[in-house]
Design a protein around this motif. Structure first.
Motif, PDB file in Angstrom:
ATOM      1  N   GLY A 147       4.068 -40.616  21.852  1.00 29.53           N
ATOM      2  CA  GLY A 147       3.734 -41.152  22.346  1.00 29.53           C
ATOM      3  C   GLY A 147       4.687 -42.614  23.454  1.00 29.53           C
ATOM      4  O   GLY A 147       5.509 -43.512  22.865  1.00 29.53           O
ATOM      5  N   ASP A 148       4.713 -43.286  24.123  1.00 26.35           N
ATOM      6  CA  ASP A 148       4.870 -44.395  25.202  1.00 26.35           C
ATOM      7  C   ASP A 148       4.637 -45.702  23.940  1.00 26.35           C
ATOM      8  O   ASP A 148       5.474 -47.275  23.905  1.00 26.35           O
ATOM      9  N   GLU A 149       3.660 -45.623  23.830  1.00 24.36           N
ATOM     10  CA  GLU A 149       3.494 -46.775  22.169  1.00 24.36           C
ATOM     11  C   GLU A 149       4.350 -46.681  21.454  1.00 24.36           C
ATOM     12  O   GLU A 149       5.002 -47.991  20.939  1.00 24.36           O
ATOM     13  N   TRP A 150       5.047 -45.580  20.894  1.00 26.57           N
ATOM     14  CA  TRP A 150       6.196 -45.476  19.430  1.00 26.57           C
ATOM     15  C   TRP A 150       6.757 -45.726  20.662  1.00 26.57           C
ATOM     16  O   TRP A 150       8.138 -46.759  19.458  1.00 26.57           O
ATOM     17  N   TYR A 151       7.454 -45.678  21.704  1.00 27.17           N
ATOM     18  CA  TYR A 151       9.084 -46.082  22.178  1.00 27.17           C
ATOM     19  C   TYR A 151       8.848 -47.207  22.569  1.00 27.17           C
ATOM     20  O   TYR A 151       9.877 -48.478  21.804  1.00 27.17           O
ATOM     21  N   ARG A 152       7.664 -47.343  22.798  1.00 22.88           N
ATOM     22  CA  ARG A 152       7.710 -49.718  23.279  1.00 22.88           C
ATOM     23  C   ARG A 152       7.868 -50.188  21.739  1.00 22.88           C
ATOM     24  O   ARG A 152       8.969 -51.087  21.938  1.00 22.88           O
ATOM     25  N   LEU A 153       7.473 -50.044  20.515  1.00 18.91           N
ATOM     26  CA  LEU A 153       7.877 -50.687  19.776  1.00 18.91           C
ATOM     27  C   LEU A 153       8.539 -50.296  19.055  1.00 18.91           C
ATOM     28  O   LEU A 153      10.062 -50.725  18.593  1.00 18.91           O
ATOM     29  N   ARG A 154       9.428 -48.875  19.029  1.00 23.24           N
ATOM     30  CA  ARG A 154      10.995 -48.445  18.735  1.00 23.24           C
ATOM     31  C   ARG A 154      11.971 -49.149  19.530  1.00 23.24           C
ATOM     32  O   ARG A 154      12.568 -49.102  18.591  1.00 23.24           O
ATOM     33  N   SER A 155      11.687 -49.190  20.452  1.00 24.99           N
ATOM     34  CA  SER A 155      12.782 -50.108  21.557  1.00 24.99           C
ATOM     35  C   SER A 155      12.584 -51.150  21.498  1.00 24.99           C
ATOM     36  O   SER A 155      13.737 -52.241  21.443  1.00 24.99           O
ATOM     37  N   ALA A 156      11.743 -52.106  20.741  1.00 23.71           N
ATOM     38  CA  ALA A 156      11.223 -53.276  20.400  1.00 23.71           C
ATOM     39  C   ALA A 156      13.023 -54.106  19.566  1.00 23.71           C
ATOM     40  O   ALA A 156      13.243 -54.416  19.010  1.00 23.71           O
ATOM     41  N   VAL A 157      12.425 -53.363  18.624  1.00 19.04           N
ATOM     42  CA  VAL A 157      13.909 -53.151  17.059  1.00 19.04           C
ATOM     43  C   VAL A 157      15.017 -52.202  16.958  1.00 19.04           C
ATOM     44  O   VAL A 157      15.536 -52.856  16.442  1.00 19.04           O
ATOM     45  N   GLN A 158      14.967 -51.874  18.119  1.00 18.40           N
ATOM     46  CA  GLN A 158      15.813 -50.487  17.473  1.00 18.40           C
ATOM     47  C   GLN A 158      17.398 -51.691  17.898  1.00 18.40           C
ATOM     48  O   GLN A 158      18.469 -51.003  17.100  1.00 18.40           O
ATOM     49  N   GLN A 159      17.669 -52.257  18.670  1.00 24.84           N
ATOM     50  CA  GLN A 159      19.168 -53.574  18.841  1.00 24.84           C
ATOM     51  C   GLN A 159      19.304 -53.672  17.984  1.00 24.84           C
ATOM     52  O   GLN A 159      20.007 -54.123  17.776  1.00 24.84           O
ATOM     53  N   ILE A 160      17.778 -54.861  17.700  1.00 27.14           N
ATOM     54  CA  ILE A 160      18.206 -55.577  16.754  1.00 27.14           C
ATOM     55  C   ILE A 160      18.504 -54.782  15.223  1.00 27.14           C
ATOM     56  O   ILE A 160      19.182 -55.503  14.287  1.00 27.14           O
ATOM     57  N   MET A 161      18.903 -53.566  14.745  1.00 31.61           N
ATOM     58  CA  MET A 161      17.816 -52.404  14.059  1.00 31.61           C
ATOM     59  C   MET A 161      19.938 -52.348  13.723  1.00 31.61           C
ATOM     60  O   MET A 161      20.133 -51.369  12.246  1.00 31.61           O
ATOM     61  N   MET A 162      20.268 -51.208  14.558  1.00 28.11           N
ATOM     62  CA  MET A 162      21.560 -50.912  15.098  1.00 28.11           C
ATOM     63  C   MET A 162      22.577 -51.509  15.294  1.00 28.11           C
ATOM     64  O   MET A 162      23.773 -51.462  14.892  1.00 28.11           O
ATOM     65  N   ARG A 163      23.009 -53.411  15.141  1.00 22.16           N
ATOM     66  CA  ARG A 163      24.025 -54.551  14.982  1.00 22.16           C
ATOM     67  C   ARG A 163      24.661 -54.281  13.932  1.00 22.16           C
ATOM     68  O   ARG A 163      24.103 -54.682  12.526  1.00 22.16           O
ATOM     69  N   PRO A 164      25.668 -53.633  13.643  1.00 25.24           N
ATOM     70  CA  PRO A 164      26.491 -53.433  12.579  1.00 25.24           C
ATOM     71  C   PRO A 164      26.373 -55.298  11.989  1.00 25.24           C
ATOM     72  O   PRO A 164      26.258 -54.892  10.756  1.00 25.24           O
ATOM     73  N   GLN A 165      26.702 -55.981  12.666  1.00 28.96           N
ATOM     74  CA  GLN A 165      26.826 -57.447  12.612  1.00 28.96           C
ATOM     75  C   GLN A 165      25.382 -58.173  12.167  1.00 28.96           C
ATOM     76  O   GLN A 165      25.192 -59.438  11.137  1.00 28.96           O
ATOM     77  N   ALA A 166      24.625 -57.802  12.384  1.00 29.09           N
ATOM     78  CA  ALA A 166      23.223 -57.805  12.200  1.00 29.09           C
ATOM     79  C   ALA A 166      22.959 -57.614  10.174  1.00 29.09           C
ATOM     80  O   ALA A 166      22.885 -58.337   9.328  1.00 29.09           O
ATOM     81  N   VAL A 167      23.395 -56.005  10.266  1.00 25.98           N
ATOM     82  CA  VAL A 167      23.122 -55.425   8.984  1.00 25.98           C
ATOM     83  C   VAL A 167      24.377 -56.574   7.752  1.00 25.98           C
ATOM     84  O   VAL A 167      23.981 -57.215   7.259  1.00 25.98           O
ATOM     85  N   TYR A 168      25.284 -56.921   8.172  1.00 24.57           N
ATOM     86  CA  TYR A 168      26.031 -57.226   7.387  1.00 24.57           C
ATOM     87  C   TYR A 168      26.596 -58.840   7.381  1.00 24.57           C
ATOM     88  O   TYR A 168      26.550 -59.237   6.451  1.00 24.57           O
TER      89      TYR A 168
END
Length: 563
Positions: free
Chosen positions: A284-305
């Motif tokens: 539910g909403d609590e999952w989405y809140r936490l997922r959204s908070a880390v989504q952009q950080i984890m999906m950036r190729p620049q952050a990975v490399y």
């Protein structure tokens, strides 16, 4: 052209002769919104690599054309979460959009072909002119079809979901297409009152270890959909093996997918200790809140490399550690070494700190690895047994609390230290993952800790075994091993540290990793709890029924295939 060749080799299915929004081509190719989204994430990473590679080239017309060519992805990559909610709309109207703009599409394709034969200034101007005409048509017709005016690809991501229901299927329409059979008629093993299906009775460690084979047996005996009673008041679980049923389940997710807790015992423990249950145990909403908070950080190729230099340091420590172990004992327990390596790597990412798991802190690392292993083994026994621990403290539950307390106490020290050290007023966008996470204003300390704990611990049951499986596959396939050795030696100099450009030159290595994932899946299923009724293989599955998508177990059969 080397940059372009590497990119096209990795993404040959994404280069389309129709210059529509690239996600439409993905949807038409896969027919699956979830698959399109995951593939889009992969392509965004590859596009970033291509852009970085092109920046190192001399400026030329070819380079400029290539940069323009991937520009249509840029906004999509920046807004993947928003765009994901609209994939159903795009899938529904994609063909209409292509048909209306077919003349403009044809002219743009023709001008690109002419440029390929003659890189003249005139042909470049023709491409720009035809692209402008195509964009005008695309924007106009998109607004008409989607009931919202749009003036750039960015605005495609903001079309209200309510204006185009992604999964609008009425029961009457479904029944008109096929005769829907009731849930009670789904085939499955014999059910014994209270105990559930016969396989669940007196389930021992051997049966648990062979669970994957049991799932294959269910498919062979009952077909693409199987109903199994879990007993002890747990209800039923439906196993699905058909990719089309998998698509139906994923399409019913909506914005907030509902899942069966990854580890019910961990969920129970964290609830008892007043901790956040974590992403794997939330809905539910609590999952989405936490997922959204880390989504952009984890999906950036620049952050990975950005972590490549740290990864190279840990890798060198791993090599030295294996040499030392071999010299001392004459052999290496790679399962134990993989656990140490996983902790050391996770420490770099989660705490921005070397932990010494491959050096001075080996005993400490081995203790955590052993505790984590026992937690997983005990959790499996409790999952498949009668859930007495829910009602009173059984010996197993007491041991589970002891193990969880031991692991959490060690991790908690590291988390507190990292949070105190990495708090900063610097722009989070310029920070590494852990620093960025810790400085997210929308996350409190409780949120931060549960995310850090998951990232630190989960690698022991995912990254570590996949590392061993990859080494095993390479070891038993000598021909592939030799080809892989040659590829790496050609791509990387003797004393060079691996960087982004080197990774682009290793398609065989990437293929080996992907094939190992196919042959040794980390889990036996992906679980969902649909929030509305779904029809799978002609049977009505009521909302709230746990569904295990077991398509991956069928992929494990057959020989290793590396082209």
């Amino acid at each position: 052209m080397r940059c372009k060749d590497n990119h096209m080799r990795d993404n040959d299915n994404e280069w389309s002769s129709e210059f529509t929004l690239p996600l439409l081509n993905l949807l038409r190719a896969t027919g699956n919104e979830t698959a399109a989204y995951l593939k889009a994430v992969e392509i965004c990473s590859s596009n970033w690599l291509l852009t970085e590679c092109l920046k190192k080239c001399n400026r030329s017309q070819e380079v400029q054309i290539l940069l323009i060519g991937i520009r249509s992805w840029q906004t999509a990559c920046d807004n993947l979460d928003d765009i994901r909610t609209q994939l159903g709309c795009w899938k529904r109207y994609g063909d209409d959009l292509n048909n209306v703009c077919r003349i403009q599409t044809f002219k743009l394709r023709q001008s690109m072909q002419e440029f390929a034969m003659n890189q003249s200034k005139e042909n470049i101007e023709n491409i720009c002119s035809d692209f402008d005409k195509f964009s005008t048509c695309f924007t106009r017709e998109h607004g008409r079809l989607y009931m919202k005016s749009s003036h750039s690809i960015r605005s495609l991501s903001s079309v209200a979901a309510s204006q185009c229901p992604v999964h609008q299927t009425s029961a009457s329409t479904s029944e008109a297409k096929l005769k829907i059979r009731p849930f009670s008629e789904i085939p499955g093993p014999k059910e014994i009152p209270i105990f559930g299906s016969s396989h669940n009775i007196f389930k021992n460690d051997k049966k648990i270890q062979n669970y994957l084979n049991y799932l294959v047996e269910l498919h062979d005996k009952y077909g693409n959909i199987v109903k199994e009673s879990l007993g002890a008041g747990k209800g039923y679980v439906v196993h699905v093996y058909d990719p089309e049923d998998s698509r139906t389940v994923f399409q019913s997710d909506g914005k907030n997918p509902h899942i069966v807790p990854l580890q019910e015992t961990t969920q129970q423990y964290r609830k008892m200790r007043g901790q956040n249950p974590g992403l794997g145990n939330l809905n539910g909403d609590e999952w989405y809140r936490l997922r959204s908070a880390v989504q952009q950080i984890m999906m950036r190729p620049q952050a990975v490399y950005a972590y490549l230099p740290f990864t190279n340091q840990v890798t060198q420590s791993l090599i030295n550690h294996i040499k030392n172990e071999t010299q001392r004992d004459g052999q290496v327990d790679m399962r134990r070494v993989a656990g140490r390596w996983s902790l050391e790597s996770a420490g770099n990412t989660v705490f921005e700190k070397r932990l010494g798991a491959l050096g001075d802190n080996i005993k400490w690392a081995d203790k955590l690895v052993d505790v984590n292993k026992e937690i997983f083994q005990l959790s499996a026994r409790m999952k498949f047994g009668f859930p007495f621990y829910r009602y009173f403290k059984t010996p197993q539950w007491k041991r589970m609390i002891e193990l969880e307390d031991t692991f959490y106490a060690e991790a908690d020290k590291l988390m507190d230290e990292a949070i105190e050290k990495l708090r900063s007023k610097e722009n989070p966008e310029n920070l590494l993952f852990a620093s960025c996470l810790i400085n997210k204003p929308e996350l409190n300390k409780r949120d931060i800790k549960v995310i850090m704990l998951s990232l630190f611990a989960d690698g022991l049951s995912t990254t570590a075994p996949m590392f061993v499986y990859n080494l095993f596959n390479i070891a038993i396939h000598k021909d592939i091993q030799e080809r892989l050795r040659n590829e790496i030696n050609e791509a990387v100099g003797k004393d060079e540290a691996i960087d982004v450009v080197h990774l682009q030159k290793m398609p065989l290595l990437r293929a080996c990793v992907k094939e190992t994932f196919r042959f040794f899946p980390i889990g036996t299923e992906v679980s969902r709890i649909p929030t509305k009724d779904v029809v799978l293989s002609g049977y009505l599955v009521p909302a709230g029924t746990p569904i295990d998508i077991n398509t991956n177990v069928l992929m494990t059969y057959g020989p290793i295939k590396i082209l």
